[in-house]
Design an enzyme around this catalytic site. Sequence first.
Site, PDB file in Angstrom:
ATOM      1  CD  GLU A 142      -2.582  -0.844   2.642  1.00  0.00           C
ATOM      2  OE1 GLU A 142      -2.183  -1.100   3.482  1.00  0.00           O
ATOM      3  OE2 GLU A 142      -4.478  -0.878   2.076  1.00  0.00           O
ATOM      4  CD  GLU A 199      -3.614  -5.730   3.599  1.00  0.00           C
ATOM      5  OE1 GLU A 199      -3.720  -7.229   2.918  1.00  0.00           O
ATOM      6  OE2 GLU A 199      -2.460  -5.257   3.427  1.00  0.00           O
TER       7      GLU A 199
HETATM    8  N1  COA Z   1       4.770  -7.289  11.610  1.00  0.00           N
HETATM    9  C1  COA Z   1       5.782  -7.693  12.527  1.00  0.00           C
HETATM   10  N2  COA Z   1       6.408  -8.303  12.585  1.00  0.00           N
HETATM   11  C2  COA Z   1       6.948  -8.660  11.403  1.00  0.00           C
HETATM   12  C3  COA Z   1       6.295  -8.439  10.381  1.00  0.00           C
HETATM   13  C4  COA Z   1       4.811  -7.956  10.435  1.00  0.00           C
HETATM   14  N3  COA Z   1       4.105  -6.935   9.310  1.00  0.00           N
HETATM   15  N4  COA Z   1       6.809  -9.146   9.243  1.00  0.00           N
HETATM   16  C5  COA Z   1       8.019  -9.615   9.937  1.00  0.00           C
HETATM   17  N5  COA Z   1       7.491  -9.463  11.146  1.00  0.00           N
HETATM   18  C6  COA Z   1       8.808 -10.304  12.067  1.00  0.00           C
HETATM   19  C7  COA Z   1       9.040 -11.085  11.878  1.00  0.00           C
HETATM   20  O1  COA Z   1       8.084 -11.990  13.218  1.00  0.00           O
HETATM   21  C8  COA Z   1      10.213 -12.259  12.242  1.00  0.00           C
HETATM   22  O2  COA Z   1      10.291 -11.577  14.091  1.00  0.00           O
HETATM   23  P1  COA Z   1      10.901 -12.642  14.901  1.00  0.00           P
HETATM   24  O3  COA Z   1      12.529 -12.423  14.177  1.00  0.00           O
HETATM   25  O4  COA Z   1      10.727 -11.964  16.059  1.00  0.00           O
HETATM   26  O5  COA Z   1      10.151 -13.955  14.327  1.00  0.00           O
HETATM   27  C9  COA Z   1      10.992 -10.715  11.857  1.00  0.00           C
HETATM   28  O6  COA Z   1      10.239  -9.723  11.676  1.00  0.00           O
HETATM   29  C10 COA Z   1      11.654 -11.371  10.849  1.00  0.00           C
HETATM   30  O7  COA Z   1      10.362 -11.911   9.844  1.00  0.00           O
HETATM   31  P2  COA Z   1      10.904 -13.450   8.938  1.00  0.00           P
HETATM   32  O8  COA Z   1       9.270 -13.751   8.642  1.00  0.00           O
HETATM   33  O9  COA Z   1      12.052 -14.412   9.891  1.00  0.00           O
HETATM   34  O10 COA Z   1      11.492 -12.964   7.936  1.00  0.00           O
HETATM   35  P3  COA Z   1      12.007 -13.631   6.207  1.00  0.00           P
HETATM   36  O11 COA Z   1      12.869 -12.907   5.197  1.00  0.00           O
HETATM   37  O12 COA Z   1      11.678 -15.214   6.577  1.00  0.00           O
HETATM   38  O13 COA Z   1      10.303 -13.407   6.177  1.00  0.00           O
HETATM   39  C11 COA Z   1       8.676 -11.689   5.539  1.00  0.00           C
HETATM   40  C12 COA Z   1       9.880 -11.739   5.960  1.00  0.00           C
HETATM   41  C13 COA Z   1       8.248 -10.609   4.715  1.00  0.00           C
HETATM   42  C14 COA Z   1       8.501 -12.958   3.952  1.00  0.00           C
HETATM   43  C15 COA Z   1       7.727 -12.047   6.211  1.00  0.00           C
HETATM   44  O14 COA Z   1       8.422 -11.726   7.602  1.00  0.00           O
HETATM   45  C16 COA Z   1       6.107 -11.660   6.544  1.00  0.00           C
HETATM   46  O15 COA Z   1       5.535 -12.575   5.256  1.00  0.00           O
HETATM   47  N6  COA Z   1       6.096 -11.086   6.829  1.00  0.00           N
HETATM   48  C17 COA Z   1       4.739 -11.003   7.416  1.00  0.00           C
HETATM   49  C18 COA Z   1       4.258  -9.997   6.224  1.00  0.00           C
HETATM   50  C19 COA Z   1       2.047  -9.746   5.998  1.00  0.00           C
HETATM   51  O16 COA Z   1       1.573 -10.630   6.323  1.00  0.00           O
HETATM   52  N7  COA Z   1       2.135  -8.274   5.900  1.00  0.00           N
HETATM   53  C20 COA Z   1       0.930  -8.156   6.415  1.00  0.00           C
HETATM   54  C21 COA Z   1       0.767  -7.087   7.603  1.00  0.00           C
HETATM   55  S1  COA Z   1      -1.288  -6.562   7.252  1.00  0.00           S
END
Ligand code: COA
Length: 243
Positions: free
Chosen positions: A108, A128
Site C-alpha cells: 500500500e 490482510e
Molecule cells: N509485523 C510485525 N513483525 C513482522 C512482520 C510484520 N508485518 N513481518 C515480519 N515480522 C517479524 C517476524 O515476526 C520476525 O520476528 P522474530 O525474529 O521475532 O520471529 C522478523 O520480523 C523476521 O521475519 P521473518 O518472517 O523471519 O523474515 P523472512 O525474511 O523469512 O520473511 C517476510 C520476510 C516479509 C516474507 C515475512 O516476514 C512475512 O510474510 N511477513 C508478514 C507479511 C504480512 O502478512 N504483512 C501484512 C500485514 S497487514
Amino acid sequence: MSNIAVRQEGELWWIGLNRPDRRNAHDEATVAEFDAVLAQAGRTPSILLIHSTTPGIFAAGADIRQMRECDSDHALRAINAGLFDRLEAHRWPTIALIDGPALGGGCEMALACDFRIASARAIFAQPEASLGILAGSGGNWRLAQLVGLAAARRMLLAGARLDAAAALEAGLVDEIADDLPARGEALAKTIAQRSWRALELTKLALRVHRPDTTKFDTVAQALLFDSADKYERMTAFLERKKR
Ligand code: COA
C-alpha cells in the site's frame, strides 16, 4: 536508531525504511517519523525516493505484533491510511524502489507513490484477509485503480502474490531495473528538470477524480479489529516458528 533514515541530496530526498529486524514493518513510531519527514519535505521542492536500507526487502506491512493488540478505537484513527494519503498528496513526485517483498501495508505504501521501480526479486501481495482484516490503507481502491478490478480481486480476495514480471505486466510497477538507486536517481533528475509548480499542479489535477473509500475502509477495519478471528490469525503468524 531511527526507523526512517533520510538522506537529502539537493531536491532528492532518499527516505529509507530502516527497521530490518521487523522487515520494515511499520509500527506507530515509524509512521510518526515518516509523517515528520513528509511535513519537512513538503516545504520546498522535493522528489521523494522511498526505499529500504536493507537489500532484499521493501516492507512487511503494518506491525502485526502491535496491530494484534489494537481494537476498533485504534482502527478508527486510520493511522496508516492517513500516512499513505499524505504520501500520495506530497506536492511533488514520489518514487518507490522495491527490492523484495512489499506486503500488506508495504504494498500500500508503494501504491501511494507516483512511480514504482522494482528489482527482479520484488514481490507484491495483500495478505490482510488471511490475517482477518482488510487492506484498509488504500490497498482496496489504489490497487484496483492501477491494475483493474480483476487483478485486484486476485490479490485482495485470493491472496495472489505477484513477482516483478507479473507486477510489470499488470501495471503495478512501471519498470524492472537491476540498479534501483541509479534508475530512481535518473528518473528523479529527469523529473526535477521540469517546472516544480507545473508538477505540483499536475499532481493536484490527477487527484481530482480520486476515488476515496477511506472512510468506509476505516469503519470496516474497525469492525474487524475487534474480532477474535483477527487475534487468532495474527497470533498464528507471530508464533509460526514455534510450531
Ligand atoms: N509485523 C510485525 N513483525 C513482522 C512482520 C510484520 N508485518 N513481518 C515480519 N515480522 C517479524 C517476524 O515476526 C520476525 O520476528 P522474530 O525474529 O521475532 O520471529 C522478523 O520480523 C523476521 O521475519 P521473518 O518472517 O523471519 O523474515 P523472512 O525474511 O523469512 O520473511 C517476510 C520476510 C516479509 C516474507 C515475512 O516476514 C512475512 O510474510 N511477513 C508478514 C507479511 C504480512 O502478512 N504483512 C501484512 C500485514 S497487514
